[in-house]
Motif scaffolding. Structure first.
Motif, short mmCIF file in Angstrom:
data_model
loop_
_atom_site.label_atom_id
_atom_site.label_comp_id
_atom_site.label_asym_id
_atom_site.label_seq_id
_atom_site.Cartn_x
_atom_site.Cartn_y
_atom_site.Cartn_z
N THR A 189 -2.74 -37.95 21.05
CA THR A 189 -2.55 -37.02 22.16
C THR A 189 -3.92 -36.75 22.76
OG1 THR A 189 -1.56 -34.91 22.83
CG2 THR A 189 -2.77 -34.94 20.75
N SER A 190 -3.98 -35.84 23.70
CA SER A 190 -5.27 -35.49 24.30
C SER A 190 -5.67 -34.09 23.86
CB SER A 190 -5.17 -35.53 25.83
OG SER A 190 -4.33 -34.49 26.31
N PRO A 191 -6.96 -33.79 23.82
CA PRO A 191 -7.39 -32.42 23.51
C PRO A 191 -6.78 -31.40 24.46
CG PRO A 191 -9.26 -33.92 23.42
CD PRO A 191 -8.11 -34.70 23.99
N GLN A 192 -6.66 -31.77 25.74
CA GLN A 192 -6.09 -30.85 26.72
C GLN A 192 -4.63 -30.55 26.41
OE1 GLN A 192 -6.74 -31.90 30.82
NE2 GLN A 192 -5.26 -30.42 31.59
N ALA A 193 -3.88 -31.58 25.98
CA ALA A 193 -2.47 -31.36 25.65
C ALA A 193 -2.32 -30.42 24.47
CB ALA A 193 -1.79 -32.70 25.37
N LEU A 194 -3.21 -30.54 23.48
CA LEU A 194 -3.17 -29.63 22.34
C LEU A 194 -3.51 -28.20 22.77
CD1 LEU A 194 -4.73 -31.52 19.29
CD2 LEU A 194 -2.36 -30.78 19.61
N GLU A 195 -4.50 -28.06 23.62
CA GLU A 195 -4.84 -26.72 24.13
C GLU A 195 -3.66 -26.14 24.92
OE1 GLU A 195 -8.52 -26.86 26.26
OE2 GLU A 195 -9.71 -27.38 24.49
N ASP A 196 -3.00 -26.98 25.72
CA ASP A 196 -1.82 -26.54 26.47
C ASP A 196 -0.74 -26.04 25.52
OD1 ASP A 196 -2.97 -27.15 28.90
OD2 ASP A 196 -2.01 -29.12 29.07
N ALA A 197 -0.55 -26.74 24.40
CA ALA A 197 0.48 -26.34 23.44
C ALA A 197 0.15 -24.98 22.83
CB ALA A 197 0.62 -27.40 22.35
N PHE A 198 -1.11 -24.75 22.51
CA PHE A 198 -1.50 -23.44 21.97
C PHE A 198 -1.32 -22.34 23.01
CE2 PHE A 198 -3.32 -25.69 18.42
CZ PHE A 198 -3.29 -24.75 17.39
N MET A 199 -1.67 -22.62 24.25
CA MET A 199 -1.51 -21.60 25.29
C MET A 199 -0.04 -21.29 25.54
SD MET A 199 -4.54 -22.40 28.06
CE MET A 199 -4.08 -24.11 28.34
N ALA A 200 0.80 -22.30 25.49
CA ALA A 200 2.23 -22.09 25.72
C ALA A 200 2.85 -21.21 24.64
CB ALA A 200 2.95 -23.43 25.79
N ASP A 201 2.38 -21.36 23.40
CA ASP A 201 2.97 -20.62 22.27
C ASP A 201 2.26 -19.30 21.99
OD1 ASP A 201 4.81 -22.57 21.97
OD2 ASP A 201 4.06 -23.36 20.06
N ASN A 202 1.16 -19.04 22.69
CA ASN A 202 0.40 -17.81 22.46
C ASN A 202 0.10 -17.12 23.79
OD1 ASN A 202 -0.54 -17.86 19.37
ND2 ASN A 202 -0.62 -19.96 20.15
N SER A 246 -10.59 -38.54 26.03
CA SER A 246 -9.31 -38.52 26.75
C SER A 246 -8.15 -38.51 25.78
CB SER A 246 -9.20 -39.70 27.70
OG SER A 246 -9.31 -40.93 26.98
N GLU A 247 -8.36 -39.07 24.59
CA GLU A 247 -7.31 -39.10 23.55
C GLU A 247 -7.94 -38.90 22.18
OE1 GLU A 247 -3.43 -41.70 24.70
OE2 GLU A 247 -5.12 -42.78 23.81
N LEU A 248 -7.17 -38.38 21.26
CA LEU A 248 -7.59 -38.29 19.87
C LEU A 248 -6.40 -38.55 18.97
CD1 LEU A 248 -6.38 -35.33 18.97
CD2 LEU A 248 -8.53 -34.48 19.88
N THR A 249 -6.70 -38.87 17.73
CA THR A 249 -5.68 -39.17 16.73
C THR A 249 -5.44 -37.94 15.85
OG1 THR A 249 -6.28 -41.50 16.67
CG2 THR A 249 -5.09 -40.65 14.76
N ILE A 250 -4.16 -37.68 15.55
CA ILE A 250 -3.82 -36.62 14.60
C ILE A 250 -3.35 -37.27 13.32
CG2 ILE A 250 -2.40 -34.58 14.15
CD1 ILE A 250 -2.06 -34.23 17.15
N PRO A 251 -4.20 -37.32 12.28
CA PRO A 251 -3.75 -37.91 11.02
C PRO A 251 -2.55 -37.13 10.46
CG PRO A 251 -6.13 -37.64 11.04
CD PRO A 251 -5.61 -36.89 12.23
#
Length: 255
Positions: A189-202, A246-251
């Motif tokens: 996924t992308s770092p921005q998408a993860l930040e978006d997920a945290f903002m959506a849930d908080n 632009s992308e990172l891996t989530i083990p």
């Protein structure tokens, strides 16, 4: 005739009294309803800012630290740590039977620019196991707990028990997105998408108050900034150190 006239007058007075009584009964009820509506409308108005309250223990008082400007709650993605060199360093976190996802790396007092560390204190350097047990489910390892107290907790202006109480409250105030729960397969996924997920849930968490960091190409940490009262707040210096890939891996979590 006089008798009938008096009787009629008495009847008219009785009817008038009844009408007045009914008007007095229903009149205040109507005016009270109007008053309630006028008070409630501003509360429901979209322009009213929403206060950010803890999800757990909303009435709990937050011990107030001193000598710094704000906190960073650092949440570490345990599979990344354990895939690196963590397995040999912390078996409480990386043992074969452990299934940790995001864990608390630490609660770090910060200045607007820079941060204090390893501050003088009259508190003990060693964290008692009885106190460590209160956070070890989210901060696995007495070694980690002790290290974070000595390096960061001593700079909070709080005694040891209050520091770990604030750490626990800060963690409980964050809702972890589903994308980081029960991850059984490696994903990208992308770092921005993860930040978006945290903002959506908080609610109340802004992009300038959360920073996703990466270890090479893997998710490393999620850092969230709080005021001393544990309200989300912007932290430009922390945000500037976020992962720029632009992308990172989530083990995945261990099977």
């Amino acid at each position: 005739m006089r008798f009938h006239a008096g009787f009629l007058a008495l009847g008219a007075m009785t009817i008038a009294a009844l009408v007045y009584g009914l008007a007095g009964e229903y009149g205040p009820a109507d005016s009270t309803t109007d008053a309630v509506v006028s008070v409630q409308k501003p509360v429901a108005a979209p322009s009213e800012p929403k206060s950010v309250k803890p999800r757990v223990g909303t009435d709990a008082k937050v011990p107030q630290g001193t000598g710094f400007d704000f906190y960073v709650l650092s949440l570490s993605w345990s599979p990344t740590f354990c895939q690196s060199n963590g397995a040999s360093r912390n078996r409480e976190q990386c043992g074969q039977d452990k299934r940790f996802g995001l864990i608390v790396h630490g609660l770090w007092p910060q200045y607007e620019r820079g941060f204090p560390e390893s501050c003088p204190t009259d508190q003990p350097q060693q964290v008692p196991r009885s106190l460590g047990r209160q956070v070890i489910d989210v901060m696995p390892g007495m070694g980690l707990i002790g290290h974070e107290w000595r390096k960061h907790g001593t700079c909070s202006g709080l005694d040891m028990a209050d520091y770990f109480s604030v750490l626990r409250q800060a963690y409980d105030n964050v809702r972890i997105p589903d994308v980081l729960r029960g991850t059984r397969h490696q994903t990208r996924t992308s770092p921005q998408a993860l930040e978006d997920a945290f903002m959506a849930d908080n609610p109340g968490l802004s992009r300038s108050a959360v920073a996703v960091t990466c270890d090479n190409q893997r998710l490393d940490e999620v850092r969230i900034c709080f005021s001393k009262s544990l309200e989300f707040r912007a932290c430009p210096e922390v945000d500037a150190r976020a992962c720029r890939r632009s992308e990172l891996t989530i083990p995945p979590l261990p099977q």
